[in-house]
Every structure is written in structure tokens, then in C-alpha cells.
Scaffold this motif. Structure first.
Motif, PDB file in Angstrom:
ATOM      1  N   ASP A   6       0.789  -1.041   0.263  1.00 24.35           N
ATOM      2  CA  ASP A   6      -0.009  -0.041  -0.085  1.00 24.35           C
ATOM      3  C   ASP A   6       0.881   1.458  -0.132  1.00 24.35           C
ATOM      4  O   ASP A   6       0.605   2.231  -0.628  1.00 24.35           O
ATOM      5  CB  ASP A   6      -1.041   0.135   1.289  1.00 24.35           C
ATOM      6  CG  ASP A   6      -2.087  -1.140   1.004  1.00 24.35           C
ATOM      7  OD1 ASP A   6      -2.390  -1.504  -0.043  1.00 24.35           O
ATOM      8  OD2 ASP A   6      -2.608  -1.570   2.303  1.00 24.35           O
ATOM      9  N   HIS A   7       1.908   1.210   1.000  1.00 22.48           N
ATOM     10  CA  HIS A   7       2.794   2.363   0.945  1.00 22.48           C
ATOM     11  C   HIS A   7       3.428   2.597  -0.407  1.00 22.48           C
ATOM     12  O   HIS A   7       3.611   3.845  -0.964  1.00 22.48           O
ATOM     13  CB  HIS A   7       3.980   2.216   2.051  1.00 22.48           C
ATOM     14  CG  HIS A   7       4.705   3.290   1.954  1.00 22.48           C
ATOM     15  ND1 HIS A   7       4.462   4.484   2.446  1.00 22.48           N
ATOM     16  CD2 HIS A   7       6.145   3.470   1.650  1.00 22.48           C
ATOM     17  CE1 HIS A   7       5.549   5.248   2.409  1.00 22.48           C
ATOM     18  NE2 HIS A   7       6.574   4.667   1.744  1.00 22.48           N
ATOM     19  N   LEU A   8       3.993   1.577  -1.195  1.00 22.01           N
ATOM     20  CA  LEU A   8       4.710   1.550  -2.375  1.00 22.01           C
ATOM     21  C   LEU A   8       3.603   2.105  -3.489  1.00 22.01           C
ATOM     22  O   LEU A   8       4.096   2.887  -4.641  1.00 22.01           O
ATOM     23  CB  LEU A   8       5.425   0.576  -2.880  1.00 22.01           C
ATOM     24  CG  LEU A   8       6.598   0.087  -2.193  1.00 22.01           C
ATOM     25  CD1 LEU A   8       7.274  -1.086  -2.998  1.00 22.01           C
ATOM     26  CD2 LEU A   8       7.639   1.257  -2.178  1.00 22.01           C
ATOM     27  N   GLN A   9       2.329   1.702  -3.478  1.00 27.26           N
ATOM     28  CA  GLN A   9       1.508   2.164  -4.356  1.00 27.26           C
ATOM     29  C   GLN A   9       1.219   3.518  -4.390  1.00 27.26           C
ATOM     30  O   GLN A   9       0.997   4.097  -5.219  1.00 27.26           O
ATOM     31  CB  GLN A   9       0.140   1.542  -4.346  1.00 27.26           C
ATOM     32  CG  GLN A   9      -0.762   1.428  -5.496  1.00 27.26           C
ATOM     33  CD  GLN A   9      -1.579   0.339  -5.660  1.00 27.26           C
ATOM     34  OE1 GLN A   9      -1.389  -0.782  -5.728  1.00 27.26           O
ATOM     35  NE2 GLN A   9      -3.196   0.821  -5.918  1.00 27.26           N
ATOM     36  N   ARG A  10       1.482   4.071  -3.113  1.00 32.28           N
ATOM     37  CA  ARG A  10       1.050   5.429  -2.945  1.00 32.28           C
ATOM     38  C   ARG A  10       2.336   6.455  -3.369  1.00 32.28           C
ATOM     39  O   ARG A  10       2.429   7.522  -3.768  1.00 32.28           O
ATOM     40  CB  ARG A  10       0.333   5.858  -1.485  1.00 32.28           C
ATOM     41  CG  ARG A  10      -0.905   5.301  -1.304  1.00 32.28           C
ATOM     42  CD  ARG A  10      -1.197   5.973   0.112  1.00 32.28           C
ATOM     43  NE  ARG A  10      -0.209   5.684   1.213  1.00 32.28           N
ATOM     44  CZ  ARG A  10      -0.116   4.795   1.956  1.00 32.28           C
ATOM     45  NH1 ARG A  10      -1.159   3.623   1.829  1.00 32.28           N
ATOM     46  NH2 ARG A  10       0.544   4.547   2.750  1.00 32.28           N
ATOM     47  N   GLU A  11       3.483   5.893  -3.030  1.00 27.92           N
ATOM     48  CA  GLU A  11       4.667   6.719  -3.019  1.00 27.92           C
ATOM     49  C   GLU A  11       5.576   6.175  -4.199  1.00 27.92           C
ATOM     50  O   GLU A  11       6.160   7.371  -4.828  1.00 27.92           O
ATOM     51  CB  GLU A  11       5.647   6.176  -1.876  1.00 27.92           C
ATOM     52  CG  GLU A  11       4.986   6.540  -0.504  1.00 27.92           C
ATOM     53  CD  GLU A  11       4.560   8.224  -0.315  1.00 27.92           C
ATOM     54  OE1 GLU A  11       5.338   8.898  -0.735  1.00 27.92           O
ATOM     55  OE2 GLU A  11       3.495   8.277   0.124  1.00 27.92           O
ATOM     56  N   ALA A  12       5.620   5.279  -4.817  1.00 26.22           N
ATOM     57  CA  ALA A  12       6.669   4.940  -5.961  1.00 26.22           C
ATOM     58  C   ALA A  12       6.085   4.425  -7.127  1.00 26.22           C
ATOM     59  O   ALA A  12       6.912   4.395  -8.080  1.00 26.22           O
ATOM     60  CB  ALA A  12       7.758   3.960  -5.329  1.00 26.22           C
ATOM     61  N   LEU A  13       5.117   3.585  -6.878  1.00 21.46           N
ATOM     62  CA  LEU A  13       4.453   2.774  -8.053  1.00 21.46           C
ATOM     63  C   LEU A  13       3.236   3.260  -8.353  1.00 21.46           C
ATOM     64  O   LEU A  13       2.407   3.790  -7.693  1.00 21.46           O
ATOM     65  CB  LEU A  13       4.341   1.076  -7.778  1.00 21.46           C
ATOM     66  CG  LEU A  13       5.882   0.554  -7.472  1.00 21.46           C
ATOM     67  CD1 LEU A  13       5.393  -0.778  -6.823  1.00 21.46           C
ATOM     68  CD2 LEU A  13       6.557   0.459  -8.583  1.00 21.46           C
ATOM     69  N   ASP A  14       2.570   2.817  -9.516  1.00 19.19           N
ATOM     70  CA  ASP A  14       1.432   3.172 -10.057  1.00 19.19           C
ATOM     71  C   ASP A  14       0.499   2.108  -9.643  1.00 19.19           C
ATOM     72  O   ASP A  14      -0.780   2.203  -9.445  1.00 19.19           O
ATOM     73  CB  ASP A  14       1.338   3.371 -11.536  1.00 19.19           C
ATOM     74  CG  ASP A  14       2.036   4.480 -11.953  1.00 19.19           C
ATOM     75  OD1 ASP A  14       1.786   5.614 -11.649  1.00 19.19           O
ATOM     76  OD2 ASP A  14       3.013   4.494 -12.932  1.00 19.19           O
ATOM     77  N   GLU A  15       0.954   1.027  -9.599  1.00 21.24           N
ATOM     78  CA  GLU A  15       0.192  -0.229  -9.005  1.00 21.24           C
ATOM     79  C   GLU A  15       0.999  -1.419  -8.618  1.00 21.24           C
ATOM     80  O   GLU A  15       2.235  -1.557  -9.222  1.00 21.24           O
ATOM     81  CB  GLU A  15      -0.738  -0.802 -10.072  1.00 21.24           C
ATOM     82  CG  GLU A  15      -1.671  -1.750 -10.129  1.00 21.24           C
ATOM     83  CD  GLU A  15      -2.842  -1.916 -10.926  1.00 21.24           C
ATOM     84  OE1 GLU A  15      -3.689  -2.841 -10.560  1.00 21.24           O
ATOM     85  OE2 GLU A  15      -2.882  -1.232 -11.950  1.00 21.24           O
ATOM     86  N   VAL A  16       0.502  -2.086  -7.491  1.00 17.71           N
ATOM     87  CA  VAL A  16       1.104  -3.198  -7.014  1.00 17.71           C
ATOM     88  C   VAL A  16       0.023  -4.504  -7.404  1.00 17.71           C
ATOM     89  O   VAL A  16      -1.220  -4.149  -6.829  1.00 17.71           O
ATOM     90  CB  VAL A  16       1.199  -3.162  -5.492  1.00 17.71           C
ATOM     91  CG1 VAL A  16       1.900  -4.544  -5.161  1.00 17.71           C
ATOM     92  CG2 VAL A  16       2.506  -2.048  -5.391  1.00 17.71           C
ATOM     93  N   MET A  17       0.251  -5.380  -7.927  1.00 22.15           N
ATOM     94  CA  MET A  17      -0.781  -6.352  -8.264  1.00 22.15           C
ATOM     95  C   MET A  17      -0.278  -7.814  -8.069  1.00 22.15           C
ATOM     96  O   MET A  17       0.830  -7.930  -7.969  1.00 22.15           O
ATOM     97  CB  MET A  17      -1.203  -6.177  -9.839  1.00 22.15           C
ATOM     98  CG  MET A  17      -0.057  -6.482 -10.871  1.00 22.15           C
ATOM     99  SD  MET A  17      -0.720  -6.262 -12.556  1.00 22.15           S
ATOM    100  CE  MET A  17      -1.241  -4.637 -12.777  1.00 22.15           C
ATOM    101  N   GLY A  18      -1.329  -8.744  -8.083  1.00 26.67           N
ATOM    102  CA  GLY A  18      -0.916 -10.120  -7.886  1.00 26.67           C
ATOM    103  C   GLY A  18      -0.394 -10.648  -9.016  1.00 26.67           C
ATOM    104  O   GLY A  18      -0.837  -9.911 -10.189  1.00 26.67           O
ATOM    105  N   LEU A  19       0.216 -11.574  -9.227  1.00 22.61           N
ATOM    106  CA  LEU A  19       0.905 -12.387 -10.253  1.00 22.61           C
ATOM    107  C   LEU A  19       0.015 -12.869 -11.233  1.00 22.61           C
ATOM    108  O   LEU A  19      -0.001 -12.644 -12.483  1.00 22.61           O
ATOM    109  CB  LEU A  19       1.941 -13.496  -9.662  1.00 22.61           C
ATOM    110  CG  LEU A  19       2.719 -14.022 -10.769  1.00 22.61           C
ATOM    111  CD1 LEU A  19       3.687 -12.933 -11.396  1.00 22.61           C
ATOM    112  CD2 LEU A  19       3.601 -15.193 -10.139  1.00 22.61           C
TER     113      LEU A  19
END
Length: 131
Positions: A103-116
């Protein structure tokens, strides 16, 4: 003919970062749907602000020649590709293996974190490059 392009990045020193950044910004500028998928060293480098930093002496020389030629740094190319619509993403499990909170990375560095599984489906019919 525009398409979907994935750049899978596990390393992020100058050479692989330059290759991904330069090809990614070119693809985005030509209308392709571009995704940069970050894992392990590349993910850590992105989060720490080290994407594209030289790791070996030869890369230091290449970076210096690139600066003299007026070539943008890999991180700048990544930023410009993103402004053209490219997306920075990572697999949820990889994010956790690297010790980060998705959740933190999706807000700070990435556009999306998703499942494989979602990432796998998204690559269907796309061109993929691993760097």
C-alpha cells in the motif's frame, strides 16, 4: 501499430536502466502502452532513488559520456515515459519479499502493485523484454 510493451527489470544499474528507460520512452512516445515491472534490485533502487546509478567503473564512464552527449539520465527517461502514460508496477509478493508494504509503495513509488495472476493476464499478447 501501437501495442502493449512490458519491461521486466530485476537490475537497475546504469546499463539495464538506460536500456529500459530509452526503449520505454521511445515506445511510449510512439503510442505503445508501456509497463515497467520492478523486482528485487530494481525495485529497491527505484524506492531508494538509485535507479540508473552506475555500479561498475565502465558504467561510470558510460554515464559521463551520456552526460557529455546530453543524454537524459535513466531516472529522467523513466519519469518522462511515465508522463507519456507509462506505468510503474510490481508484483505484490515481490514487494513483500523485498520487505516493503504494498500500500505504501503504491502511494509513493509505483502506479500499481498487483497479484501475479493479474500481471500474467496483462502480459497476454504483449511484447516483453527482460533487463
Amino acid at each position: 501499430m501501437a501495442g502493449r510493451v512490458f519491461f521486466f527489470l530485476q537490475h537497475a544499474t546504469y546499463e539495464p536502466a538506460f536500456q529500459a528507460g530509452s526503449m520505454g520512452i521511445t515506445a511510449a512516445a510512439m503510442g505503445d502502452e508501456v509497463y515497467f515491472v520492478f523486482a528485487f534490485d530494481a525495485l529497491r533502487a527505484l524506492v531508494q532513488g538509485d535507479f540508473g546509478r552506475p555500479g561498475r567503473e565502465v558504467e561510470h564512464a558510460e554515464q559521463a559520456r551520456g552526460e557529455a552527449l546530453g543524454v537524459p539520465a535513466p531516472a529522467k527517461m523513466l519519469q518522462e515515459a511515465r508522463s507519456l502514460g507509462a506505468k510503474l508496477i510490481a508484483c505484490d509478493t515481490t514487494v513483500r519479499l523485498c520487505g516493503y508494504d504494498p500500500d505504501h509503495l503504491q502511494r509513493e513509488a509505483l502506479d500499481e502493485v498487483m497479484g501475479l495472476a493479474s500481471l500474467w493476464r496483462l502480459t497476454q499478447g504483449a511484447r516483453t523484454l527482460s533487463l
